[in-house]
Design an enzyme around this catalytic site. Structure first.
Site, short mmCIF file in Angstrom:
data_model
loop_
_atom_site.label_atom_id
_atom_site.label_comp_id
_atom_site.label_asym_id
_atom_site.label_seq_id
_atom_site.Cartn_x
_atom_site.Cartn_y
_atom_site.Cartn_z
N PRO A 292 11.09 100.00 -10.77
CG PRO A 292 10.24 97.98 -11.56
CD PRO A 292 11.40 98.57 -10.84
N GLY A 294 6.80 102.81 -7.26
CA GLY A 294 7.01 103.75 -6.16
C GLY A 294 7.41 102.96 -4.93
N GLY A 295 6.68 101.87 -4.72
CA GLY A 295 7.00 100.99 -3.61
C GLY A 295 6.52 99.59 -3.90
CG MET A 296 7.32 94.98 -4.45
SD MET A 296 5.68 94.66 -5.17
CE MET A 296 5.23 93.16 -4.29
CD GLU A 297 2.66 94.67 -2.21
OE1 GLU A 297 3.24 95.60 -2.80
OE2 GLU A 297 1.73 94.03 -2.72
CG HIS A 321 0.01 101.75 -1.19
ND1 HIS A 321 -1.26 101.81 -1.68
CD2 HIS A 321 0.59 100.68 -1.79
CE1 HIS A 321 -1.45 100.84 -2.55
NE2 HIS A 321 -0.33 100.13 -2.64
CD GLU A 322 4.08 99.88 -1.50
OE1 GLU A 322 3.69 98.71 -1.46
OE2 GLU A 322 3.78 100.66 -2.44
CG HIS A 325 0.35 96.19 0.02
ND1 HIS A 325 -0.75 95.56 -0.52
CD2 HIS A 325 0.76 97.10 -0.89
CE1 HIS A 325 -0.99 96.09 -1.73
NE2 HIS A 325 -0.10 97.03 -1.97
CD GLU A 344 -1.81 96.96 -5.00
OE1 GLU A 344 -1.83 97.99 -4.30
OE2 GLU A 344 -0.83 96.20 -5.07
CG ASP A 403 2.32 94.27 -15.78
OD1 ASP A 403 2.33 93.86 -14.60
OD2 ASP A 403 3.26 94.85 -16.34
CE1 TYR A 411 -2.69 99.35 -8.59
CE2 TYR A 411 -1.99 100.14 -6.44
CZ TYR A 411 -1.74 99.42 -7.59
OH TYR A 411 -0.57 98.75 -7.72
#
Ligand code: BES
Ligand code: ZN
Length: 643
Positions: A292, A294-297, A321-322, A325, A344, A403, A411
């Site tokens: 879900p 683009g990226g998750m760190e 970005h990740e 993080h 963020e 959320d 951001y």
């Protein structure tokens, strides 16, 4: 927050009567309703100030046949004399709870009333000196963090795939845990998976298959619960540099090698700016399209969406970005989701610095301007919504979904606050300050106020600098002193878009070198071009652009999304076949949600969207599924259940 926590605790202690007969398992399974209506704003039921997990060891059996994870979560606690430990769970089946290590004894537990957002508190009866609590459980069909994919939803179409998404408060749906970012823990795991699949976690990872399907993981640095992650699939590893590489399905290995070639340089650039990378290896895991985000760190192992494989390295800022993080977010973590911008905003700022280092200021500025346009548009929407206060950096999320705070305010307003501050104090001083900030708060969780105090004490006061920090953080909108960026290259495409919108034939040129072709501009320039066009265009005009440039089948997800939205608003039906394919395939919420949101505006499009969703929803993770479902069926009457 503390007062509330005490209150809830006293409330519970006074109504909690533990059953003495621990062998009556029926008693255990009965969920006892406890009034926990005074919700704590940390989005967790846990009593971490009384007793908290220090180390978690997991035993997990990943069963693809019934899409269930069977687990034991062994918590090693730091107990300040509490006789109850409270964990968060959501849609988990708790089989038994024991205390002790080596010599385990079953103990009583009570499951509190379910809250749709937070799940349930799990109260475990312990002794004042209890240190080890073991929770035996399994996941259920309602488990929200885990995505179980049938083979046809993977690149290879032969093997199933499973992955987790923990942030913000979904870890509790696959691990019974004190799911508050303010508590850091180390973890280890023994994981059993089908023999032909590789298991990975946000930990030290294998690079080869184990013939028995057994894997051991260690995360020796303390992390918040939302960063515990797992993925299982047909995966191969390639090295891209000394301590970095990519895991992907074998079908995508070469594409990844090309797209992410600059990863080692990014790490080097990041280290040069804010100090040594603290996590050992840095790898990327390329997930299926349903992922879900683009990226998750996830620490040591960024999870990435295959839409990043644009084929021209144009979306690699997500990797920057990740990676960023690994400092902002993973080293220095937001204490509560109200402080989300600390994660963020700092990361977007740092991401842009990495991009500048690698590709120059012109490119970095173009990326930042694109983001700023999104901020302005979302700022406008939120200002006119039920929650205009959501345009403040410090959020108020009590009894709301974290959320809701996942907007470009955290951001981009966050990043532009830091950019403006940098401009004010000068890069040299600012970098020195941020480097010391990351060092000082390494492996800690902090609030916005901790940051402000540190900023005043270490940067502003000693240098006698006045800055409107409070306005940026506690007031709505964008302050007047916000740094202004401009791009000559964007000026050119903006003019071109204006000429086209005015009816000029921009494709008729005298000289060959002026000819407008796809290669003439980069992704960010084309995005700017599309955004510059009037919000409602003549469909015939849009078709003309498609005939010449083929935006609708461009292959770059950023451009396609932007184009489809313009197409929807303009009533241009020519995009439908390609847009349908996109909605069937991609589950990244940043693209999917705006598309459905544009579609629900006319009855005819709404009908079409519902038809598409009926089939497309199987390729969405719960996070995207629920967002779209709420848009299409605001009364909850869709009668479609997440797979
Ligand atoms: N940590 C976020 C993703 C996230 C935030 C997941 C909140 C759940 C709750 C991640 O680092 C992120 O921001 N991803 C962005 C990409 C980025 C370049 C803005 C995304 O997925 O689009
Ligand atoms: Zn992020």
């Amino acid at each position: 927050m503390r007062i509330k926590l005490n209150y809830i605790y006293i409330l519970i202690a006074s109504i909690l009567v533990f059953s003495c007969d621990s062998s009556s398992s029926e008693e255990h399974k009965k969920a006892i309703h406890i009034d926990s209506s005074s919700k704590i704003s940390t989005h967790s039921f846990s009593n971490v100030d009384k007793i908290h997990t220090k180390h978690l060891s997991l035993e997990l059996d990943v069963n693809f046949k019934n899409k269930t994870l069977y687990g034991v979560a062994r918590h090693e606690m730091d107990n300040h004399g509490s006789d109850t430990a409270i964990f968060d769970i959501k849609a988990l089946e708790i089989q038994k709870v024991t205390i002790g290590r080596g010599d385990e004894h079953e103990t009583d537990f009570i499951i509190g009333k379910n809250d749709e957002l937070l799940g349930q508190p799990l109260f475990v009866k312990i002794k004042k000196d209890t240190k080890f609590i073991n929770i035996y459980y399994k996941t259920t069909e309602e488990t929200e963090a885990l995505d179980w994919l049938d083979p046809k939803l993977t690149a290879g179409r032969k093997f199933p795939f499973m992955y987790s998404q923990g942030e913000a408060i979904l870890t509790r749906s696959w691990i019974p845990i004190q799911d508050a970012p303010s508590n850091r823990i180390t973890y280890s795991a023994d994981v059993k998976v089908p023999k032909d699949l590789l298991a990975l976690m946000s930990a030290e990872n294998p690079t080869n298959l184990n013939p028995e399907g057994k894997y051991h993981f260690e995360m020796k640095k303390p992390i918040p619960s939302y960063l515990i992650a797992i993925a299982v699939g047909n995966l191969r590893y390639i090295k891209l540099g000394k301590d970095c590489g990519v895991y992907s399905e074998p079908e995508l290995t070469e594409k990844c090698r090309y797209e992410f070639v600059d990863m080692p340089k990014m790490i080097e650039a990041a280290e040069n700016i804010y100090g040594k990378y603290q996590w050992g290896k840095y790898d990327v895991l390329l997930l299926p399209y349903s992922f879900p985000f683009g990226g998750m760190e996830n620490p040591k192992l960024t999870f990435a969406n295959p839409t990043l494989l644009a084929g021209d390295r144009s979306l690699v800022s997500v990797i920057a970005h990740e990676l960023a993080h690994s400092w902002s977010g993973n080293l220095v973590t937001n204490a509560a989701w109200e402080d989300f911008w600390l994660n963020e905003g700092f990361t977007v700022y740092f991401e842009n610095r990495i991009m500048e280092e690698l590709y120059g200021k012109e490119v970095a500025d173009m990326l930042a301007i694109i983001e700023f346009q999104e901020l302005e548009s979302e700022m406008n929407d939120i200002s006119h919504s039920d929650h205009p206060e959501d345009t403040q950096l410090k959020l108020k999320l009590e009894s709301r979904n974290p959320d809701d705070g996942m907007t470009s305010i955290a951001y981009v307003k966050g990043a532009f606050f830091l950019k403006t501050l940098e401009q004010k104090v000068g890069r040299e001083l600012f970098d020195k300050f941020l480097k010391s900030y990351f060092k000082k708060f390494s492996f800690k969780t902090i609030t916005t106020e901790d940051f402000i105090n540190y900023l005043n004490a270490e940067l502003l006061n000693p240098n006698k600098i006045e800055f409107n920090t409070k306005e940026w953080i506690y007031e709505e909108g964008i302050p007047d002193n916000c740094i202004k960026l401009s791009s000559k290259r964007f000026d050119v495409v903006n003019k071109l878009a204006d000429r086209f919108a005015n009816g000029e034939d921009i494709f008729k040129t005298k000289r060959k070198k002026d000819k407008i072709t796809r290669d003439k501009f980069n992704t960010q320039e084309w995005l700017t071009f599309i955004r510059r066009l009037p919000k409602k265009m003549d469909p015939a005009q849009l078709k003309k652009l498609d005939d010449k440039l083929n935006f609708k089948g461009w292959g770059n997800s950023e451009i396609m999304t932007e184009w489809y939205i313009l197409g929807i608003e303009s009533g241009y039906k020519g995009i439908r076949p390609q847009m349908k394919r996109f909605l069937y395939k991609v589950g990244r919420r940043k693209y999917i949600a705006p598309l459905y949101s544009a579609l629900i505006k006319t009855p005819e499009n709404l009908l079409w969207a519902k038809k598409v969703f009926l089939r497309a929803n199987v390729s969405y993770h719960f996070v995207t599924f629920s967002t779209v479902y709420k848009m299409l069926y605001p009364k909850g009457n869709g009668n479609i259940h997440h797979h």
